[in-house]
Design a protein around this motif. Sequence first.
Motif, PDB file in Angstrom:
ATOM      1  N   MET A   1       0.843  -1.195   0.000  1.00 11.72           N
ATOM      2  CA  MET A   1       0.000   0.000   0.000  1.00 11.72           C
ATOM      3  C   MET A   1       0.877   1.243   0.000  1.00 11.72           C
ATOM      4  N   ASN A   2       0.592   2.178  -0.903  1.00 14.10           N
ATOM      5  CA  ASN A   2       1.399   3.390  -1.001  1.00 14.10           C
ATOM      6  C   ASN A   2       1.218   4.274   0.228  1.00 14.10           C
ATOM      7  N   LYS A   3       2.319   4.825   0.691  1.00 11.85           N
ATOM      8  CA  LYS A   3       2.279   5.748   1.827  1.00 11.85           C
ATOM      9  C   LYS A   3       2.031   7.173   1.325  1.00 11.85           C
ATOM     10  N   PRO A   4       1.541   8.055   2.188  1.00  9.73           N
ATOM     11  CA  PRO A   4       1.431   9.471   1.802  1.00  9.73           C
ATOM     12  C   PRO A   4       2.807  10.040   1.481  1.00  9.73           C
ATOM     13  N   VAL A   5       2.833  11.073   0.637  1.00 10.42           N
ATOM     14  CA  VAL A   5       4.105  11.652   0.222  1.00 10.42           C
ATOM     15  C   VAL A   5       4.182  13.125   0.574  1.00 10.42           C
ATOM     16  N   ILE A   6       5.407  13.575   0.806  1.00 12.17           N
ATOM     17  CA  ILE A   6       5.721  14.994   0.925  1.00 12.17           C
ATOM     18  C   ILE A   6       6.617  15.355  -0.252  1.00 12.17           C
ATOM     19  N   LEU A   7       6.286  16.442  -0.922  1.00 10.79           N
ATOM     20  CA  LEU A   7       7.061  16.927  -2.062  1.00 10.79           C
ATOM     21  C   LEU A   7       8.127  17.900  -1.582  1.00 10.79           C
ATOM     22  N   ILE A   8       9.343  17.727  -2.053  1.00  7.25           N
ATOM     23  CA  ILE A   8      10.421  18.661  -1.761  1.00  7.25           C
ATOM     24  C   ILE A   8      10.637  19.519  -3.001  1.00  7.25           C
ATOM     25  N   GLY A   9      10.185  20.779  -2.943  1.00  3.78           N
ATOM     26  CA  GLY A   9      10.300  21.683  -4.079  1.00  3.78           C
ATOM     27  C   GLY A   9       8.945  22.000  -4.685  1.00  3.78           C
ATOM     28  N   ASN A  10       8.911  23.126  -5.424  1.00  2.00           N
ATOM     29  CA  ASN A  10       7.630  23.608  -5.959  1.00  2.00           C
ATOM     30  C   ASN A  10       7.810  24.295  -7.315  1.00  2.00           C
ATOM     31  N   GLY A  11       8.854  23.904  -8.049  1.00  2.00           N
ATOM     32  CA  GLY A  11       9.117  24.529  -9.340  1.00  2.00           C
ATOM     33  C   GLY A  11       8.474  23.780 -10.494  1.00  2.00           C
ATOM     34  N   GLY A  12       9.049  23.949 -11.683  1.00  5.01           N
ATOM     35  CA  GLY A  12       8.486  23.334 -12.876  1.00  5.01           C
ATOM     36  C   GLY A  12       8.469  21.818 -12.814  1.00  5.01           C
ATOM     37  N   HIS A  13       9.564  21.218 -12.353  1.00  2.18           N
ATOM     38  CA  HIS A  13       9.623  19.750 -12.256  1.00  2.18           C
ATOM     39  C   HIS A  13       8.583  19.247 -11.263  1.00  2.18           C
ATOM     40  N   ALA A  14       8.349  20.023 -10.206  1.00  2.00           N
ATOM     41  CA  ALA A  14       7.326  19.650  -9.213  1.00  2.00           C
ATOM     42  C   ALA A  14       5.947  19.580  -9.851  1.00  2.00           C
ATOM     43  N   LYS A  15       5.650  20.477 -10.774  1.00  2.00           N
ATOM     44  CA  LYS A  15       4.335  20.465 -11.425  1.00  2.00           C
ATOM     45  C   LYS A  15       4.122  19.164 -12.195  1.00  2.00           C
ATOM     46  N   VAL A  16       5.154  18.719 -12.902  1.00  2.00           N
ATOM     47  CA  VAL A  16       5.038  17.481 -13.676  1.00  2.00           C
ATOM     48  C   VAL A  16       4.840  16.287 -12.746  1.00  2.00           C
ATOM     49  N   LEU A  17       5.648  16.218 -11.695  1.00  2.27           N
ATOM     50  CA  LEU A  17       5.543  15.097 -10.764  1.00  2.27           C
ATOM     51  C   LEU A  17       4.206  15.098 -10.033  1.00  2.27           C
ATOM     52  N   THR A  18       3.743  16.282  -9.624  1.00  2.00           N
ATOM     53  CA  THR A  18       2.461  16.369  -8.927  1.00  2.00           C
ATOM     54  C   THR A  18       1.333  15.868  -9.808  1.00  2.00           C
ATOM     55  N   SER A  19       1.351  16.231 -11.074  1.00  2.00           N
ATOM     56  CA  SER A  19       0.326  15.781 -12.003  1.00  2.00           C
ATOM     57  C   SER A  19       0.283  14.259 -12.086  1.00  2.00           C
ATOM     58  N   ILE A  20       1.465  13.639 -12.162  1.00  2.00           N
ATOM     59  CA  ILE A  20       1.522  12.171 -12.223  1.00  2.00           C
ATOM     60  C   ILE A  20       0.985  11.558 -10.933  1.00  2.00           C
ATOM     61  N   LEU A  21       1.410  12.089  -9.803  1.00  2.00           N
ATOM     62  CA  LEU A  21       0.979  11.544  -8.514  1.00  2.00           C
ATOM     63  C   LEU A  21      -0.536  11.652  -8.341  1.00  2.00           C
ATOM     64  N   LEU A  22      -1.106  12.771  -8.753  1.00  5.98           N
ATOM     65  CA  LEU A  22      -2.549  12.942  -8.636  1.00  5.98           C
ATOM     66  C   LEU A  22      -3.297  11.978  -9.561  1.00  5.98           C
ATOM     67  N   GLN A  23      -2.772  11.755 -10.759  1.00  4.80           N
ATOM     68  CA  GLN A  23      -3.381  10.779 -11.669  1.00  4.80           C
ATOM     69  C   GLN A  23      -3.374   9.381 -11.064  1.00  4.80           C
ATOM     70  N   GLN A  24      -2.361   9.103 -10.248  1.00  2.00           N
ATOM     71  CA  GLN A  24      -2.234   7.791  -9.616  1.00  2.00           C
ATOM     72  C   GLN A  24      -2.894   7.736  -8.241  1.00  2.00           C
ATOM     73  N   ASN A  25      -3.624   8.795  -7.897  1.00  2.00           N
ATOM     74  CA  ASN A  25      -4.364   8.864  -6.628  1.00  2.00           C
ATOM     75  C   ASN A  25      -3.465   8.725  -5.401  1.00  2.00           C
ATOM     76  N   ARG A  26      -2.244   9.241  -5.513  1.00  2.00           N
ATOM     77  CA  ARG A  26      -1.372   9.267  -4.343  1.00  2.00           C
ATOM     78  C   ARG A  26      -1.799  10.398  -3.418  1.00  2.00           C
ATOM     79  N   LEU A  27      -1.748  10.141  -2.123  1.00  2.00           N
ATOM     80  CA  LEU A  27      -2.079  11.155  -1.127  1.00  2.00           C
ATOM     81  C   LEU A  27      -0.866  12.041  -0.910  1.00  2.00           C
ATOM     82  N   ILE A  28      -1.005  13.342  -1.206  1.00  2.93           N
ATOM     83  CA  ILE A  28       0.084  14.305  -1.036  1.00  2.93           C
ATOM     84  C   ILE A  28      -0.209  15.143   0.206  1.00  2.93           C
TER      85      ILE A  28
END
Length: 207
Positions: A1-28
Amino acid sequence: MNKPVILIGNGGHAKVLTSILLQQNRLIIGFTAPEFQENPFNIPYLGTDEIIGSYNSGDIELVLCIGSVSVPTLRSKIFEQFKEKCYTFSSVIHQSAIITTYSTLGEGVQIMAGSVIEPFVKIADNTIINTSSSINHGCKIGKHCHIAPGTTLSGNVTVGEVTHIGAGSTVIQNVQIGNHVLIGAGSLVLQSINDKRKAFGVPAKEM
């Protein structure tokens, strides 16, 4: 079972990763940054990286959202700091990426949309394979590297640690690229490159 995640950073690369995580229903849980910033996905700002210490390392995973346009020293430093504190980094893999059998991926690897990973490829911890890159058979990529969008590594290429290969570059078969190397965008690498060098051009020449 996937654990909740904390994102380190909030720039352009963060936007791409956040989009993927949300598509995969990861809890941020939220993101960290040196100071308060707005987030386009309405992910909450938690504070600076030090706030992560208030979370038990067994209860969460981290996603390192800092990319690079040069040698990814900062990315390497942050990853190693949190590994020393026993935190785990979640790998992020876009659903459209093709990862063929017999390849090996390390911890915290990030593989973006449209990338292809062929057989017997080894990708070490904390490396980014960015959008639409092609990593062909037998390639070995070390820790903390950034293979930028649209890059092609032909068969049996070796890339050392903390190395950036710029967008749209091509590295021909059997070439060895060292540690802490910067390959400029759009380069054609026909020869091996030693540690701590910069190479640019078609064909690429060490600077």
